[in-house]
Enzyme design. Structure first.
Site, short mmCIF file in Angstrom:
data_model
loop_
_atom_site.label_atom_id
_atom_site.label_comp_id
_atom_site.label_asym_id
_atom_site.label_seq_id
_atom_site.Cartn_x
_atom_site.Cartn_y
_atom_site.Cartn_z
N GLY A 75 14.37 67.86 29.74
CA GLY A 75 15.05 67.46 29.48
C GLY A 75 16.28 67.95 29.32
O GLY A 75 16.85 67.90 28.54
N LEU A 76 16.48 69.51 29.79
CA LEU A 76 17.39 70.15 29.36
C LEU A 76 18.56 70.23 30.55
O LEU A 76 19.45 71.27 30.63
CB LEU A 76 17.09 71.07 27.99
CG LEU A 76 16.27 71.84 26.86
CD1 LEU A 76 15.90 72.91 27.08
CD2 LEU A 76 17.34 70.89 26.14
N GLY A 77 18.60 69.45 31.52
CA GLY A 77 18.98 69.39 32.88
C GLY A 77 18.63 71.26 33.08
O GLY A 77 19.64 71.69 34.41
N SER A 78 17.82 71.50 33.28
CA SER A 78 17.72 73.01 34.19
C SER A 78 17.75 72.54 36.06
O SER A 78 18.45 73.39 36.39
CB SER A 78 16.45 73.26 34.04
OG SER A 78 15.03 72.83 35.00
N SER A 79 17.40 71.06 36.31
CA SER A 79 17.74 71.00 37.68
C SER A 79 18.72 70.43 38.37
O SER A 79 18.97 71.16 39.51
CB SER A 79 16.61 69.84 38.31
OG SER A 79 17.00 68.75 37.43
N ALA A 81 20.65 72.79 36.51
CA ALA A 81 21.98 73.53 36.23
C ALA A 81 21.96 75.06 38.08
O ALA A 81 22.47 75.69 38.21
CB ALA A 81 21.36 74.09 35.34
N ASP A 123 24.06 65.65 33.84
CA ASP A 123 23.30 66.42 33.53
C ASP A 123 24.45 67.49 34.48
O ASP A 123 24.92 68.39 34.27
CB ASP A 123 22.03 65.96 34.23
CG ASP A 123 21.19 65.97 33.60
OD1 ASP A 123 21.20 65.52 32.57
OD2 ASP A 123 20.02 66.18 33.95
C1 MEV Z 1 18.73 61.28 30.56
O1 MEV Z 1 19.13 62.44 30.48
C2 MEV Z 1 19.39 60.70 30.02
C3 MEV Z 1 18.91 59.04 29.99
O2 MEV Z 1 20.29 58.57 29.43
C4 MEV Z 1 19.72 58.68 31.46
C5 MEV Z 1 20.65 58.93 31.87
O3 MEV Z 1 21.66 58.67 31.31
O4 MEV Z 1 20.96 58.67 33.80
C6 MEV Z 1 17.69 58.51 29.69
#
Ligand code: MEV
Length: 289
Positions: A75-79, A81, A123
């Site tokens: 959930g830290l946006g590695s893909s 990055a 992201d």
């Molecule tokens: C996921 O990192 C964040 C969500 O709000 C989905 C999105 O913004 O696309 C759950």
């Protein structure tokens, strides 16, 4: 040979509510992904589908070397990055001449193709520009960067963004009278936070509220709750889940002096702590080694 790096990100406020056009605030964080691209006569099949799709979109072939400070699928946006750094490195190494804006949009397309439809434009955007970004619908605006001190807790539990987004959509469909006011309250917390970035104590309270509202939406996880409570007990000013939830990561807002204690409390819960802060830089060229 061209080496580029791009940062990861957290959602400070407003995840899930942003899916419904409400405001969200995301921030680039220090851990980065470094990607080196080299022209090669024969393309070795990359073992990341994101990298393979980057080469396909840019219409060239080459070899790649990736070093990452970001845990993947957390959930830290590695893909995002990896995708952003790879596209910028290919553009540089092959002299393709695309603009940063074109590459940022292409990064979102790459993520959508690999993730079969659903990908967060946040992201790839935050990883490209760095700093703090306010997202409202399709609009993204950079906010003045704030020296926010954080400890991220990686719960090491698997989570699935599409599943969590689907779960909220299902609650909205079956119980709109409950889900809609929660989403509105998240939006109110996000808006309020913009007046308190220079007041860490109040910002921490707002993070705690945002966390409770996300729990109420059904995207909590027992290990994330454990980390949030442990961080607060160790002196964090506030703590919340970040991103889609259902596992993944949380973060705690800390004074400089409390960071190590909070990190220790997170690690004592069988999780990994990352002490970090805002990264005001987005994607950038690195010196070739
Ligand atoms: C996921 O990192 C964040 C969500 O709000 C989905 C999105 O913004 O696309 C759950």
């Amino acid at each position: 040979m061209a080496t580029w790096s791009a940062p990861g990100k957290i959602f400070l406020f407003g995840e899930h509510a942003v899916v419904y056009g409400k405001p969200g605030i995301a921030m680039a964080i220090k851990p980065r992904v470094m990607v080196t691209v080299r022209k090669a006569k024969r393309q070795k099949k990359p073992n990341s589908s994101y990298i393979a799709e980057c080469f396909r979109q840019m219409g060239v072939s080459g070899s790649v070397y990736v070093r990452s400070q970001l845990p993947s699928s957390s959930g830290l946006g590695s893909s995002a990055a990896v995708t952003v750094a790879t596209l910028f490195a290919i553009n540089d190494e092959f002299d393709i001449g695309k603009s940063p804006e074109e590459l940022s949009s292409l990064a979102h397309i790459v993520e959508k193709n690999v993730q079969k439809g659903r990908a967060s434009a946040t992201d790839t955007y935050v990883s490209t520009v760095g700093g703090m970004v306010l997202i409202t619908g399709n609009t993204k605006r950079r906010l003045p960067p704030q020296p926010i001190q954080l400890v991220i807790g990686n719960s090491l539990t698997h989570h699935n963004t599409s599943e969590m987004v689907g779960k909220v959509a299902e609650l909205k469909r079956t119980r709109p009278q409950i889900a809609d006011p929660i989403i509105d309250a998240i939006a109110a917390v996000t808006r309020c936070s913009m007046h308190h970035f220079n007041n860490p104590r109040e910002l921490g309270n707002l993070m705690n509220m945002n966390h409770a509202l996300l729990d109420a939406l059904g995207v909590g996880h027992p290990q994330i709750s454990r980390l949030v409570l442990a961080a607060r007990a160790a002196g964090a000013l506030g703590a919340k889940v970040t991103g889609a939830g259902g596992g993944g990561c949380m973060f705690a807002l800390c004074s400089k002096s409390a960071k190590t204690r909070v990190a220790g409390a997170i690690e004592a819960c069988d999780a990994r702590a990352i002490i970090t802060t805002i990264d005001t830089q987005g994607v950038r060229k690195e010196k070739d080694e």
